[in-house]
Design an enzyme around this catalytic site. Sequence first.
Site, PDB file in Angstrom:
ATOM      1  N   HIS A  96       0.918  -1.376  -0.084  1.00 21.37           N
ATOM      2  CA  HIS A  96       0.055   0.198  -0.012  1.00 21.37           C
ATOM      3  C   HIS A  96       0.934   1.495   0.058  1.00 21.37           C
ATOM      4  CE1 HIS A  96      -3.530  -2.193   1.759  1.00 21.37           C
ATOM      5  NE2 HIS A  96      -3.517  -2.358   0.305  1.00 21.37           N
TER       6      HIS A  96
ATOM      7  N   CYS B  78       4.207   1.280 -25.493  1.00 22.21           N
ATOM      8  CA  CYS B  78       3.832   1.882 -24.143  1.00 22.21           C
ATOM      9  C   CYS B  78       4.705   1.397 -23.024  1.00 22.21           C
ATOM     10  CB  CYS B  78       2.476   1.520 -23.733  1.00 22.21           C
ATOM     11  SG  CYS B  78       2.012  -0.331 -23.614  1.00 22.21           S
TER      12      CYS B  78
HETATM   13  C1  PEP Z   1       5.177  -3.552 -20.543  1.00 18.26           C
HETATM   14  O1  PEP Z   1       5.047  -4.819 -20.311  1.00 18.26           O
HETATM   15  O2  PEP Z   1       5.799  -3.029 -21.403  1.00 18.26           O
HETATM   16  C2  PEP Z   1       3.922  -3.064 -20.131  1.00 18.26           C
HETATM   17  C3  PEP Z   1       3.821  -1.536 -20.439  1.00 18.26           C
HETATM   18  O3  PEP Z   1       3.354  -3.308 -19.145  1.00 18.26           O
HETATM   19  P1  PEP Z   1       3.562  -3.357 -17.702  1.00 18.26           P
HETATM   20  O4  PEP Z   1       4.796  -2.897 -17.378  1.00 18.26           O
HETATM   21  O5  PEP Z   1       2.465  -3.224 -17.112  1.00 18.26           O
HETATM   22  O6  PEP Z   1       3.730  -5.003 -17.397  1.00 18.26           O
END
Ligand code: PEP
Length: 613
Positions: free
Chosen positions: A221, A536
């Site tokens: 948390h 991303c």
């Molecule tokens: C990734 O794996 O690049 C991603 C954006 O997801 P996470 O970091 O939440 O696994």
Amino acid sequence: MTSGGLKNRNELTTRAVAAREASVSVSAVPHNTEEHKISGVSLSRGLALGHAVLYAPHVADADILADDPAAQIRRLRAAAEGMHVAIDRMLHHNATPPAAETRDILEAYQMFARDRGWLASIEQAIQRGLSAEAAVHHILEETRTRMTVVKDVYIRERLHDIEDLSHRLLSHLKQHSEGGEQAALPEEIILVAQTLGPAALLDYGDRLKGVVLEKGGYSNHVAIVARSLGIPVVGQCEDALRFARSGDHIIVDGDRADVYLRPSQYEIELYTRSLEARAHRTHMYRNLQQQNQPSVTKDGVKVSVQMNAGFLSEIPSVLATGAEGIGLFRTELTFMGWKKYPLVVTQAELYGKVMDRLGDKPVTFRTLDIGGDKPLPYFQAPFEENPALGWRAVRIGMDRPAVLRTQFRAFIRGSKGRDLRIMLPMVAEVAEYDRARAFLEMEKDRARNSGIPVPEKIELGVMLEVPALLWQLETLLQTADFVSVGTNDLIQYLFAADRGNDSMRRRYDPLSPAMLRVLKTIADQCRAAGVPVSVCGEMAGHPLEAMVLVVLGYQSLSVTAPQVEAVKMMIPTLDTGLLLPYLEQLMKSREHSLRERLLSFAHDHRVHITQDI
Ligand code: PEP
Ligand code: MG
């Protein structure tokens, strides 16, 4: 909580002495006066400089036994009352009101502080002859022993709250008035603790700059609340309390997961310069924003820079940074702050608010990416030897369709007819995408039949994180509405290198020939199929890596809030036509990493790459 199992005063005394010795050992070890670096795990990114405040129990100098239990109980009750008042004051009168999801956690903590069972078991231990301090410590040790063997993550998580409350109660017993303590505290506080409850982050207001924990994981948390408040935290810093002294200079580098105790003047200057550079960049960037400079390369390639988020409280950053929207909304992060599995209405309310607050900026919601390093406390999952390769993300939705279907239902309800973009994490084969798509169609029908507005446009995309999907890409692209490359996981699975293991994480470079060739294949195939593609993962947020991604054909990048500006400043200084032929050559290289060569290129061609230390 109960104090069950105590047979007699002797046993109680022996245990209390052992507990006190454990506590004394923290302060009895001679403190180092030299510079010391501890590497841990990043729980919340960012950089902070300040002075150490040690967050440790105060039982060491108290008597263990007391002859007058009634007097001890009176002391305990007065201290508990003082603690309740201080916690209420902290939660309700803090300068920065916590965001809704943070408030949920804090309110649970507040309720726990008033738990009669806990205080009653401390009183029972006092009745058997312990001083109030020793009784608090005794009950803490007893609870710790019981809880560390519990498998349920939610119950284990409560242990941090109990530890935090016990420390708080001990400091009230020592009659440390909160005001008095705070007056003596440094202006820029770095809290060093074994573990912390989330409320501790609010204790110090704006003076709290960073946190160092001996334990702690990403889903604690305290980590969730710190990320929401923008406070850097490095966890799993072994022996931090043993090495740190009150008032020591400390640097917390939440980006690199490093902590510097008593850093050299050189390091202090280096990090101060880095903080100043960040402030300067923000200033320059804000001016750029004012001029409304678009994100277009020198040779006219338009790049959309979006932001990654997971909490409602992060939405103001989208507007402040000039991000074009949210390219990855990690829904599971808010789930991690909830106390029980949320109803569809609760979820729909969250998604609706995200869309309301973003106005006309787009958001891409990712369906739950739970499991692996992100367990949900209230969601029972089997024990796994290798959770990163286990039952997680869309796999859970395949086996428990209700998880995925209720989330689709909530997206539709929350959208109130506005267009939706949803993406599925960890898809490994086309069949998984097809099944999820069928669930979405079922939910659209269900909404229509119930008279709930269904958006005209619902795009269902895929996160490309599992290498197997590369060999089905052509087939996938016939139906997927978009692709977003999750480089964090893609690198981990491509190189078989655990992203949670620091030495493995740094072993392979995203700017390596293999990774860049994979990224090029994805971009080329998506372009040929006319399917939008973005990145991303963390890679997109580093200007040098972003430079390469843009040249490879990625015109949409989603990065963390602090990285938006650095990436947006790089883009107008880049000429993709100049770098492309060189990059194609480099990708054939036999080298481990192309980083140095790409840095030299950027330097020679004045591409604006901000380099943090
Ligand atoms: C990734 O794996 O690049 C991603 C954006 O997801 P996470 O970091 O939440 O696994
Ligand atoms: Mg991922």
